[in-house]
Design a protein around this motif. Structure first.
Motif, PDB file in Angstrom:
ATOM      1  N   LEU A  21       0.821  -1.213   0.000  1.00  0.00           N
ATOM      2  CA  LEU A  21       0.000   0.000   0.000  1.00  0.00           C
ATOM      3  C   LEU A  21       0.853   1.259   0.000  1.00  0.00           C
ATOM      4  CD1 LEU A  21      -2.817  -1.033   2.497  1.00  0.00           C
ATOM      5  CD2 LEU A  21      -2.982  -0.859   0.014  1.00  0.00           C
ATOM      6  N   GLN A  24       2.105   1.757  -3.496  1.00  0.00           N
ATOM      7  CA  GLN A  24       1.024   2.267  -4.346  1.00  0.00           C
ATOM      8  C   GLN A  24       0.788   3.754  -4.081  1.00  0.00           C
ATOM      9  OE1 GLN A  24      -2.289  -0.313  -3.462  1.00  0.00           O
ATOM     10  NE2 GLN A  24      -1.602  -1.894  -4.895  1.00  0.00           N
ATOM     11  N   HIS A  25       0.878   4.161  -2.817  1.00  0.00           N
ATOM     12  CA  HIS A  25       0.697   5.568  -2.436  1.00  0.00           C
ATOM     13  C   HIS A  25       1.778   6.424  -3.099  1.00  0.00           C
ATOM     14  CE1 HIS A  25       0.513   9.058   0.342  1.00  0.00           C
ATOM     15  NE2 HIS A  25      -0.767   8.739   0.424  1.00  0.00           N
ATOM     16  N   LEU A  56      -6.030   5.056   0.097  1.00  0.00           N
ATOM     17  CA  LEU A  56      -4.857   4.271   0.492  1.00  0.00           C
ATOM     18  C   LEU A  56      -4.306   4.749   1.829  1.00  0.00           C
ATOM     19  CD1 LEU A  56      -2.846   3.862  -2.834  1.00  0.00           C
ATOM     20  CD2 LEU A  56      -3.950   2.066  -1.517  1.00  0.00           C
TER      21      LEU A  56
END
Length: 73
Positions: A21, A24-25, A56
């Motif tokens: 995560l 992805q952020h 997120l």
């Protein structure tokens, strides 16, 4: 050593998810910056990406809270 998912503890799974995560952020940060630098920024797309980034961030916060033990003062 990486364990198969069925042998990982709940905490290990959360830590792995947290790593994904966070990446992805960061990727969304890069995508937003690239769109904003363009000659004609697509504000709708930027808004959507910022909304995804916020979701997120919320998920990351929930996982971090779950991994951090409650300390009663």
């Amino acid at each position: 050593m990486t364990l198969p998912p069925d042998e990982m503890s709940h905490e290990d799974v959360l830590r792995a998810e947290l790593t994904v995560l966070r990446q992805q952020h960061r990727d969304l940060d890069d995508a937003i910056a690239a769109l904003e630098q363009g000659p004609l920024p697509d504000m709708l797309q930027i808004r959507r990406l910022k909304k995804q980034k916020l979701a997120l961030k919320d998920r990351i916060g929930r996982i971090e809270d779950e991994l951090t033990p409650d300390i009663i003062a």
